[in-house]
Write a protein that holds these residues in place. Structure first.
Motif, PDB file in Angstrom:
ATOM      1  N   ALA A 133     -10.792 -13.181  -3.690  1.00 27.39           N
ATOM      2  CA  ALA A 133     -10.860 -12.975  -2.230  1.00 27.39           C
ATOM      3  C   ALA A 133      -9.440 -12.865  -1.627  1.00 27.39           C
ATOM      4  CB  ALA A 133     -11.386 -14.448  -1.575  1.00 27.39           C
ATOM      5  N   ARG A 134      -9.593 -12.001  -0.376  1.00 33.76           N
ATOM      6  CA  ARG A 134      -8.349 -11.955   0.471  1.00 33.76           C
ATOM      7  C   ARG A 134      -8.324 -12.972   1.207  1.00 33.76           C
ATOM      8  NH1 ARG A 134      -4.423  -8.783  -0.335  1.00 33.76           N
ATOM      9  NH2 ARG A 134      -5.645  -6.973  -0.709  1.00 33.76           N
ATOM     10  N   ALA A 135      -7.000 -13.867   1.440  1.00 35.46           N
ATOM     11  CA  ALA A 135      -7.051 -14.850   2.379  1.00 35.46           C
ATOM     12  C   ALA A 135      -7.004 -14.548   3.818  1.00 35.46           C
ATOM     13  CB  ALA A 135      -5.612 -15.529   2.176  1.00 35.46           C
ATOM     14  N   PRO A 157      -2.226 -11.047   2.375  1.00 35.73           N
ATOM     15  CA  PRO A 157      -2.128  -9.763   2.972  1.00 35.73           C
ATOM     16  C   PRO A 157      -1.032  -8.893   2.290  1.00 35.73           C
ATOM     17  CG  PRO A 157      -2.519 -10.998   4.613  1.00 35.73           C
ATOM     18  CD  PRO A 157      -2.248 -11.946   3.680  1.00 35.73           C
ATOM     19  N   GLU A 158      -0.066  -9.514   1.583  1.00 34.26           N
ATOM     20  CA  GLU A 158       1.029  -8.536   0.870  1.00 34.26           C
ATOM     21  C   GLU A 158       0.628  -8.472  -0.391  1.00 34.26           C
ATOM     22  OE1 GLU A 158       2.859 -11.442   2.971  1.00 34.26           O
ATOM     23  OE2 GLU A 158       1.964 -10.042   4.448  1.00 34.26           O
ATOM     24  N   GLY A 159      -0.503  -8.973  -1.045  1.00 34.87           N
ATOM     25  CA  GLY A 159      -0.831  -9.218  -2.474  1.00 34.87           C
ATOM     26  C   GLY A 159      -0.214 -10.263  -3.158  1.00 34.87           C
ATOM     27  N   LEU A 205      -6.042  -5.377  -8.295  1.00 34.34           N
ATOM     28  CA  LEU A 205      -6.809  -6.332  -7.522  1.00 34.34           C
ATOM     29  C   LEU A 205      -6.321  -6.244  -5.994  1.00 34.34           C
ATOM     30  CD1 LEU A 205      -9.234  -8.338  -7.606  1.00 34.34           C
ATOM     31  CD2 LEU A 205      -7.514 -10.004  -7.845  1.00 34.34           C
ATOM     32  N   HIS A 206      -5.293  -6.055  -5.438  1.00 31.93           N
ATOM     33  CA  HIS A 206      -4.680  -6.202  -4.258  1.00 31.93           C
ATOM     34  C   HIS A 206      -5.253  -4.675  -3.557  1.00 31.93           C
ATOM     35  CE1 HIS A 206      -2.040  -6.365  -0.856  1.00 31.93           C
ATOM     36  NE2 HIS A 206      -1.093  -5.484  -1.086  1.00 31.93           N
ATOM     37  N   ARG A 207      -5.357  -3.702  -4.158  1.00 28.71           N
ATOM     38  CA  ARG A 207      -5.577  -2.474  -3.815  1.00 28.71           C
ATOM     39  C   ARG A 207      -7.260  -2.428  -3.555  1.00 28.71           C
ATOM     40  NH1 ARG A 207      -1.601  -0.413  -7.349  1.00 28.71           N
ATOM     41  NH2 ARG A 207      -3.140  -0.391  -9.272  1.00 28.71           N
ATOM     42  N   ARG A 208      -7.819  -3.346  -4.537  1.00 26.19           N
ATOM     43  CA  ARG A 208      -9.425  -3.270  -4.495  1.00 26.19           C
ATOM     44  C   ARG A 208     -10.089  -4.022  -3.390  1.00 26.19           C
ATOM     45  NH1 ARG A 208     -12.061  -5.443  -9.806  1.00 26.19           N
ATOM     46  NH2 ARG A 208     -13.898  -5.840  -8.539  1.00 26.19           N
ATOM     47  N   LEU A 209      -9.146  -5.170  -2.910  1.00 22.80           N
ATOM     48  CA  LEU A 209      -9.659  -6.198  -2.088  1.00 22.80           C
ATOM     49  C   LEU A 209      -9.637  -5.572  -0.506  1.00 22.80           C
ATOM     50  CD1 LEU A 209      -8.509  -9.740  -3.120  1.00 22.80           C
ATOM     51  CD2 LEU A 209     -10.790  -8.561  -3.408  1.00 22.80           C
TER      52      LEU A 209
END
Length: 149
Positions: free
Chosen positions: A83-85, A15-17, A145-149
């Motif tokens: 993927a986001r965990a 969640p923190e990227g 990628l963090h912003r996209r997910l």
């Protein structure tokens, strides 16, 4: 075909990227879970199987974002998914590697990966191979990628 090996893997972000890196046993570098396909597997099936074998984390197919194919090394391309965990995947003490290979010195079968860490994007180059660090700095921004997910 261009004759290159294609390795498929999942860029798993918390969640923190931070990105999940796995330590390659017997080396000094960390990598994302990835590997080559088996006959009849799609790229996403390969990426998911490698993630399970190298971490024990089973990322359901609908959660995957196909990032496409990247130049990795002269002899290898990467087909990556992201993927986001989920909350139950954040505890890396639960990770286990079932993929084994013979140790060079004595042939004893040992796990391909022996440790896992969540790594902030700015520290990836301290742990990862030059090829992976270059990919994340030049071709695939973890912050984006963090912003996209």
């Amino acid at each position: 075909m261009n004759g290159k090996i294609v390795s498929c893997g999942i860029v798993l972000l918390d969640p923190e990227g931070r990105v999940l890196l796995a330590h390659a046993t017997g080396t000094n570098h960390w990598d994302i879970p990835k590997g080559q396909g088996e006959p009849g597997e799609s790229e996403s099936q390969t990426a998911r199987r490698e993630m399970v074998e190298e971490t024990g984390i089973d990322v359901a197919a609908p959660r995957l974002v196909d990032l496409g194919r990247y130049v990795y090394r002269r002899d290898k391309d990467l087909h990556l998914f992201a993927a986001r965990a989920s909350a139950d995947e954040l505890d890396l003490t639960r990770c286990v590697c079932v993929s084994l290979f013979p140790r060079r010195e004595d042939g004893v079968m040992i796990p391909e990966m022996d440790a896992w860490r969540w790594t902030v994007p700015g520290e990836v180059d301290r742990y990862a191979s030059r090829s992976l660090a270059r990919l994340f700095s030049m071709s695939l921004s973890l912050a984006e990628l963090h912003r996209r997910l």
